[in-house]
Design a protein around this motif. Structure first.
Motif, PDB file in Angstrom:
ATOM      1  N   THR A 116      17.364   4.826  49.215  1.00  0.00           N
ATOM      2  CA  THR A 116      18.459   5.757  48.961  1.00  0.00           C
ATOM      3  C   THR A 116      18.618   5.930  47.455  1.00  0.00           C
ATOM      4  OG1 THR A 116      19.607   5.047  50.962  1.00  0.00           O
ATOM      5  CG2 THR A 116      20.915   6.181  49.312  1.00  0.00           C
ATOM      6  N   VAL A 117      18.723   7.186  47.027  1.00  0.00           N
ATOM      7  CA  VAL A 117      18.895   7.500  45.614  1.00  0.00           C
ATOM      8  C   VAL A 117      20.189   8.291  45.471  1.00  0.00           C
ATOM      9  CG1 VAL A 117      17.904   8.678  43.612  1.00  0.00           C
ATOM     10  CG2 VAL A 117      16.384   7.604  45.304  1.00  0.00           C
ATOM     11  N   HIS A 118      21.116   7.777  44.664  1.00  0.00           N
ATOM     12  CA  HIS A 118      22.378   8.473  44.397  1.00  0.00           C
ATOM     13  C   HIS A 118      22.214   9.307  43.127  1.00  0.00           C
ATOM     14  CE1 HIS A 118      23.739   5.179  47.006  1.00  0.00           C
ATOM     15  NE2 HIS A 118      24.575   6.094  47.454  1.00  0.00           N
ATOM     16  N   ILE A 119      22.643  10.565  43.211  1.00  0.00           N
ATOM     17  CA  ILE A 119      22.493  11.498  42.097  1.00  0.00           C
ATOM     18  C   ILE A 119      23.832  12.166  41.821  1.00  0.00           C
ATOM     19  CG2 ILE A 119      21.342  13.605  41.313  1.00  0.00           C
ATOM     20  CD1 ILE A 119      19.027  12.862  43.242  1.00  0.00           C
ATOM     21  N   LYS A 120      24.264  12.125  40.573  1.00  0.00           N
ATOM     22  CA  LYS A 120      25.468  12.862  40.182  1.00  0.00           C
ATOM     23  C   LYS A 120      25.086  14.339  40.123  1.00  0.00           C
ATOM     24  CE  LYS A 120      28.621   9.773  38.900  1.00  0.00           C
ATOM     25  NZ  LYS A 120      29.986   9.819  38.513  1.00  0.00           N
ATOM     26  N   ALA A 121      25.641  15.120  41.026  1.00  0.00           N
ATOM     27  CA  ALA A 121      25.260  16.527  41.163  1.00  0.00           C
ATOM     28  C   ALA A 121      25.469  17.315  39.871  1.00  0.00           C
ATOM     29  CB  ALA A 121      26.015  17.173  42.312  1.00  0.00           C
ATOM     30  N   SER A 122      26.610  17.148  39.224  1.00  0.00           N
ATOM     31  CA  SER A 122      26.885  17.945  38.020  1.00  0.00           C
ATOM     32  C   SER A 122      25.851  17.675  36.932  1.00  0.00           C
ATOM     33  CB  SER A 122      28.298  17.688  37.506  1.00  0.00           C
ATOM     34  OG  SER A 122      28.471  16.315  37.193  1.00  0.00           O
ATOM     35  N   LYS A 154      32.209  11.121  45.467  1.00  0.00           N
ATOM     36  CA  LYS A 154      32.264  11.562  46.859  1.00  0.00           C
ATOM     37  C   LYS A 154      30.982  12.307  47.192  1.00  0.00           C
ATOM     38  CE  LYS A 154      37.260  11.916  46.934  1.00  0.00           C
ATOM     39  NZ  LYS A 154      38.409  12.801  46.936  1.00  0.00           N
ATOM     40  N   VAL A 155      30.497  12.112  48.410  1.00  0.00           N
ATOM     41  CA  VAL A 155      29.252  12.739  48.837  1.00  0.00           C
ATOM     42  C   VAL A 155      29.455  14.238  49.016  1.00  0.00           C
ATOM     43  CG1 VAL A 155      27.501  12.843  50.648  1.00  0.00           C
ATOM     44  CG2 VAL A 155      28.445  10.628  49.953  1.00  0.00           C
ATOM     45  N   LEU A 156      28.611  15.012  48.334  1.00  0.00           N
ATOM     46  CA  LEU A 156      28.619  16.463  48.486  1.00  0.00           C
ATOM     47  C   LEU A 156      27.636  16.884  49.577  1.00  0.00           C
ATOM     48  CD1 LEU A 156      28.611  17.510  44.732  1.00  0.00           C
ATOM     49  CD2 LEU A 156      30.529  17.631  46.332  1.00  0.00           C
ATOM     50  N   PHE A 157      26.429  16.357  49.481  1.00  0.00           N
ATOM     51  CA  PHE A 157      25.388  16.632  50.472  1.00  0.00           C
ATOM     52  C   PHE A 157      24.261  15.638  50.267  1.00  0.00           C
ATOM     53  CE2 PHE A 157      24.550  19.261  46.774  1.00  0.00           C
ATOM     54  CZ  PHE A 157      23.189  19.129  46.560  1.00  0.00           C
TER      55      PHE A 157
END
Length: 78
Positions: free
Chosen positions: A3-9, A45-48
């Motif tokens: 699992t890789v968490h990415i800050k969308a902005s 928070k999870v966006l997608f």
């Protein structure tokens, strides 16, 4: 599956600044193992999420499917 968490902005800002397609970054991450990419907002928070496939062939198929779905949605707006 990793699992890789990415800050969308930050991710999308980087793409804009580098004038780099999202799919190019994804292609550089393909290494034979599926990964779940979880995009987070600034409040964590999870966006997608997106399951990054384990092969370039599957990634190409995903990209083509995304492009078609995006085109369909745009045509529905007109």
């Amino acid at each position: 599956m990793k699992t890789v968490h990415i800050k969308a902005s930050g991710f999308f800002e980087m793409l804009k600044l580098r004038d780099t397609p999202m799919w190019l970054i994804f292609s550089q991450m393909v290494d034979g193992e599926e990964k779940e990419l979880i995009f987070l907002d600034d409040e964590e928070k999870v966006l997608f999420s997106y399951i990054l496939p384990d092969s370039m062939e599957k990634l190409t198929a995903d990209r083509e499917k995304f492009a078609q779905e995006y085109a369909d949605k745009l045509s529905g707006l007109n």
